[in-house]
Design an enzyme around this catalytic site. Structure first.
Site, PDB file in Angstrom:
ATOM      1  N   TYR A 189      58.020  -3.856  11.981  1.00 57.31           N
ATOM      2  CA  TYR A 189      56.937  -4.628  12.602  1.00 57.31           C
ATOM      3  C   TYR A 189      55.716  -4.566  11.682  1.00 57.31           C
ATOM      4  CZ  TYR A 189      53.562  -5.765  16.352  1.00 57.31           C
ATOM      5  OH  TYR A 189      52.592  -6.336  17.114  1.00 57.31           O
ATOM      6  N   ALA A 191      52.720  -3.799  11.689  1.00 56.27           N
ATOM      7  CA  ALA A 191      51.751  -2.688  11.676  1.00 56.27           C
ATOM      8  C   ALA A 191      52.384  -1.344  11.306  1.00 56.27           C
ATOM      9  CB  ALA A 191      51.074  -2.582  13.041  1.00 56.27           C
ATOM     10  N   LYS A 192      53.677  -1.320  11.031  1.00 56.48           N
ATOM     11  CA  LYS A 192      54.318  -0.062  10.649  1.00 56.48           C
ATOM     12  C   LYS A 192      54.012   0.268   9.180  1.00 56.48           C
ATOM     13  CE  LYS A 192      56.625   0.968  14.470  1.00 56.48           C
ATOM     14  NZ  LYS A 192      55.870   0.221  15.502  1.00 56.48           N
ATOM     15  N   ALA A 193      54.406   1.475   8.753  1.00 60.32           N
ATOM     16  CA  ALA A 193      54.101   1.898   7.372  1.00 60.32           C
ATOM     17  C   ALA A 193      54.698   0.896   6.369  1.00 60.32           C
ATOM     18  CB  ALA A 193      54.627   3.300   7.121  1.00 60.32           C
TER      19      ALA A 193
END
Ligand code: PLP
Length: 384
Positions: A189, A191-193
């Site tokens: 997604y 907004a993940k790392a």
């Protein structure tokens, strides 16, 4: 409102690598490589290598990774799967969607499954354990692997938040999130790392049968070679273009992880020792955390969040109420909850965490000055 420190800043990451994204976009589309093409296969191959497994199967979200992995591993009607309440709802929903029943155990101070409670949660119906590696930190996989082996249970990891997190095992080797169980499930997604442009996800496994089944199940159950349908399944395939763009980011991922650790260290140093704040430094050298989220526990959390907002520091609360108190559970049965005191109506640590957690801005593009500003505002709030 104009934030001084945004909680996330995807436009900055795009701007920093814009030429490469445009090139990947153009190369892929100019070849007409739209669905299930080289870009996806190459990204899967590199991802599997990075995690240390044989197979990686690209899907369109972490949620679909969980859905496909559970079903490909054979979890179904009549089975129980042990996981935690303190997680994103998808971990729990995927168990219901497979036709099975979740059993939720309380968490420890590192926000992850309290492994001391695991054996209490096991029944003759238990089929699998789903450790959720929250915030970029592994669960204690040494203990979980040992219990799973002794009790003959599968492990399906919710590694949505932990690509690149690892742990040094008793044999001296480090192992990565997504390489312990029969399957690992990742969210990519935005907004993940490591995040795509929208939703995306990956399943990892060393089991050729699960890999094969997951590959069919992500794409309507169809074998594209013999053109027959083997399962009733969804269309969860990762877009080829998404894979091409993720591959650009993947080249920078090791250095981004390093930067996350540096930022965490700045936060630790700036906030550690305050009476009102607990930082996520857990003092066990076996664990290498990647800080997908930097989550503090704070006294008067809601007032602090409001103050930070007024000072231009954007924060997030994940999550403010325990999953088992969400409306989805009010219409039916609440899952079995296992706490330190045995079966319970509420999980004490989960409840406490929901009152105290606050995620501070954490992404590689943050400047040292921005981190210092956020630290000063937290300190300033309690100094008032
Ligand atoms: C622990 C956990 N599991 C599953 C998911 C679902 O992933 P996605 O949002 O990619 O569907 C997330 C996403 O936030 C998550 O944090």
């Amino acid at each position: 409102m104009e934030y001084k420190v945004r909680f996330a800043n995807p436009a900055k990451q795009y701007a920093d690598h814009r030429e490469e994204f445009i090139k990947a976009f153009d190369d892929t589309l100019s070849r007409g490589a739209i669905v299930n093409k080289e870009e996806l296969w190459k990204f899967e191959e590199d991802f599997a290598k990075f995690v240390g497994v044989q197979y990686a199967i690209g899907v369109n979200s972490g949620t679909s990774a969980l859905d496909v992995a559970l079903q490909a591993a054979g979890v179904g009607q009549g089975d129980e799967v042990i996981t935690v309440a303190h997680t994103f709802i998808a971990s729990i929903s995927s168990i219901y969607l497979a036709g099975a029943t979740p059993v939720l155990v309380d968490v420890g101070e590192d926000f992850n499954m309290d492994v001391r409670l695991l054996e209490k949660a096991i029944t003759p119906k238990t089929k699998a354990i789903m450790p959720v590696h929250l915030n970029g930190r592994l669960c204690d996989m040494e203990v979980i692997m040992d219990i799973a082996k002794r009790k003959g249970l599968m492990i399906i990891e919710d590694a949505a938040q932990s690509l690149g997190a690892s742990m040094k095992m008793a044999d001296g080797n480090a192992k990565s999130a997504g390489s312990f169980g029969v399957a690992g499930c990742f969210s990519l997604y935005w907004a993940k790392a490591l995040g795509g442009f929208g939703g995306s996800g990956m399943i990892t496994t060393n089991d050729p049968a699960i890999a094969e089944k997951a590959k069919l199940m992500r794409y309507n159950g169809e074998n594209r070679e013999d053109r027959h349908f083997y399962y009733h399944a969804h269309n969860f395939l990762m877009d080829n273009l998404q894979a091409a763009l993720l591959q650009v980011k993947f080249r920078y991922f090791p250095q981004w992880l390093q930067r996350r650790k540096e930022i965490a260290e700045l936060y630790h140093q700036g906030l550690e020792g305050m009476a009102q704040v607990q930082v996520p430094r857990f003092g066990d050298p076996r664990f290498s955390d990647i800080y997908t989220n930097y989550v503090i526990r704070a006294e008067r959390r809601d007032e602090l969040a409001k103050f930070l907002q007024e000072q231009g520091v954007e924060t997030m609360i994940s999550w403010g109420i325990p999953t088992y108190k969400e409306p989805v559970f009010q219409q039916g049965e609440i899952p079995r909850l296992v706490s330190a005191g045995g079966d319970a109506r509420e999980l004490p640590e989960t409840e406490k965490i929901c009152r105290e957690v606050l995620s501070l801005p954490m992404y590689p593009e943050l400047t040292g000055e921005q981190v210092q500003y956020a630290i000063e505002q937290v300190r300033g709030f309690y100094a008032q």
